[in-house]
Design an enzyme around this catalytic site. Structure first.
Site, PDB file in Angstrom:
ATOM      1  N   GLN A   1     -28.033  28.555 -61.466  1.00 25.87           N
ATOM      2  CA  GLN A   1     -28.378  29.646 -60.569  1.00 25.87           C
ATOM      3  C   GLN A   1     -27.885  30.994 -61.058  1.00 25.87           C
ATOM      4  O   GLN A   1     -28.332  32.036 -60.556  1.00 25.87           O
ATOM      5  CB  GLN A   1     -27.818  29.376 -59.167  1.00 25.87           C
ATOM      6  CG  GLN A   1     -26.297  29.464 -59.072  1.00 25.87           C
ATOM      7  CD  GLN A   1     -25.785  29.059 -57.707  1.00 25.87           C
ATOM      8  OE1 GLN A   1     -25.690  27.873 -57.399  1.00 25.87           O
ATOM      9  NE2 GLN A   1     -25.451  30.034 -56.867  1.00 25.87           N
TER      10      GLN A   1
ATOM     11  N   ASN B   1     -25.212  19.654 -59.386  1.00 30.73           N
ATOM     12  CA  ASN B   1     -24.857  21.038 -59.103  1.00 30.73           C
ATOM     13  C   ASN B   1     -25.846  21.972 -59.800  1.00 30.73           C
ATOM     14  O   ASN B   1     -26.721  21.526 -60.547  1.00 30.73           O
ATOM     15  CB  ASN B   1     -23.417  21.325 -59.562  1.00 30.73           C
ATOM     16  CG  ASN B   1     -22.811  22.520 -58.861  1.00 30.73           C
ATOM     17  OD1 ASN B   1     -23.451  23.184 -58.041  1.00 30.73           O
ATOM     18  ND2 ASN B   1     -21.571  22.826 -59.177  1.00 30.73           N
TER      19      ASN B   1
ATOM     20  N   CYS C   1     -27.733  28.980 -54.135  1.00 30.02           N
ATOM     21  CA  CYS C   1     -27.542  27.538 -54.283  1.00 30.02           C
ATOM     22  C   CYS C   1     -28.403  26.760 -53.307  1.00 30.02           C
ATOM     23  O   CYS C   1     -28.856  25.645 -53.602  1.00 30.02           O
ATOM     24  CB  CYS C   1     -26.070  27.192 -54.064  1.00 30.02           C
ATOM     25  SG  CYS C   1     -25.483  27.637 -52.404  1.00 30.02           S
TER      26      CYS C   1
ATOM     27  N   HIS D   1     -21.632  26.154 -50.238  1.00 26.77           N
ATOM     28  CA  HIS D   1     -22.380  25.836 -51.444  1.00 26.77           C
ATOM     29  C   HIS D   1     -23.292  24.640 -51.218  1.00 26.77           C
ATOM     30  O   HIS D   1     -22.878  23.632 -50.636  1.00 26.77           O
ATOM     31  CB  HIS D   1     -21.406  25.539 -52.586  1.00 26.77           C
ATOM     32  CG  HIS D   1     -22.055  25.386 -53.924  1.00 26.77           C
ATOM     33  ND1 HIS D   1     -22.945  26.299 -54.447  1.00 26.77           N
ATOM     34  CD2 HIS D   1     -21.944  24.409 -54.872  1.00 26.77           C
ATOM     35  CE1 HIS D   1     -23.338  25.910 -55.647  1.00 26.77           C
ATOM     36  NE2 HIS D   1     -22.759  24.758 -55.920  1.00 26.77           N
TER      37      HIS D   1
END
Length: 345
Positions: A145, A309, A151, A288
């Site tokens: 990102q 992630n 996110c 997040h």
């Protein structure tokens, strides 16, 4: 007279010893400082970091020193995981949260009511002991990102890519940038944060998402390109919330598809994670969005989640993190069980 001379001699000796000790301490401090300067220079070269001026470099060095001290302190302990001075090591906590996270839980109204939890009647005895959707071809490669607090878009897309693969047999890399640019009339505000449920609703209302290649990621807010956005490559029918604070229910869901998850990504242990199974203490300030793409059991018997992630492949285990599951805290480690959700097709 002899006593006075003796006292004076002892005093002088004490002063000399003190001076020598201070000198030795100063030498060690200087050596430690020089070693840290060298470590910072090596880190800058590794990550291509360049500062605007000497004052900024000096300030960043102090932040780097503090973060390295924390990392080394944790790594010196007896843990199931270890940390590293990664690409975020010269950022303060506030700077990091502002640009590398971006999940905004719905405030006031709470979470939107969804259609239910389709896996409620699934028995834990009937699901596998371990699942890895990467091995089943339902997870696209790790994305990054960058310096954009979106996110939420990456978490949304990761779980949608999974259900699209499971329902159509095709793994399609979908566009986070379409969400960043076009999903701006509700909770979701591009690089300024958003939430996954609102993103799912946007995708439903707009008929789907286009591909990553058609509407590539720029790590910045842009104007919605309606011509690109209208070229839908995949769609979803709805979305559901996993019952809050219930890791057993989360496992039922993840056994069947990748799931969007919110965590405290600004926690220092999560931020600097490099490998192993993250465990122990962690915050629950949800900020997040990530995606649960499996679960398993480590060789020492520790149960864990596999999380995708959006901080690139140099972070964690090739961009993934394993987080301990079935802990005493009902919210799960770093709050991972507090607000999971998934799309339906």
């Amino acid at each position: 007279m002899a006593t006075r001379r003796s006292s004076a001699f002892l005093f002088a000796a004490a002063v000399l010893a003190c001076a020598c000790a201070l000198g030795a301490m100063a030498a060690r401090d200087l050596a430690d400082h020089q070693a840290m300067v060298a470590k910072h220079e090596q880190w800058m070269a590794k990550y291509g970091r360049v500062y605007t001026d000497a004052a900024e470099k000096a300030r960043r060095l102090e932040v780097f020193k503090a973060n390295v001290a924390l990392i080394e302190s944790v790594n010196a302990g007896n843990h199931k995981f270890w940390l590293e001075a990664n690409q975020f090591a010269d950022l303060t906590d506030d700077e990091f949260r502002a640009t590398r996270t971006g999940y905004k839980p719905a405030s006031g109204k709470g979470r939107r009511t969804t259609t239910g939890f389709r896996y409620a009647n699934v028995s834990l005895d009937d699901i596998p002991d371990s699942v890895d959707w990467r091995a089943k071809g339902a997870v696209t490669p790790i994305k990054d990102q960058g310096e954009c607090g979106c996110c939420w878009a990456f978490s949304t897309v990761a779980s949608m890519e999974g259900i699209v693969k499971l329902s159509t047999g095709k793994l399609i890399s979908l566009s986070e940038q379409e969400l960043v640019d076009c999903d701006v009339n509700g909770m979701d505000q591009g690089c300024n944060g958003g939430e996954m449920d609102d993103a799912f609703q946007f995708i439903i209302d707009n008929g789907g998402l286009t591909t990553e290649s058609n509407y590539p990621y720029t790590a910045s807010d842009g104007t919605c390109d309606s011509s690109k956005a209208s070229n839908d490559a995949a769609s979803i029918k709805g979305y559901e919330d996993v019952p809050a604070n219930d890791e057993a229910s989360l496992r039922k869901a993840v056994a069947n598809q990748p799931v969007s998850v919110a965590v405290d990504g600004g926690d220092s242990h999560f931020r600097f994670y490099k490998g192993g199974v993250l465990s122990g203490t962690c915050g629950t300030e949800l900020d997040h969005g990530i995606a649960a793409v499996g679960y398993g059991v480590a060789s020492d018997g520790t149960k864990y989640w596999i999380m995708k992630n959006s901080w690139g492949t140099s972070w964690g285990e090739g961009g993934y993190i394993r987080m301990e599951r079935d802990i005493a805290d009902e919210g799960g480690l770093c709050g991972l069980a507090m607000q999971p959700s998934y799309p339906t097709a």
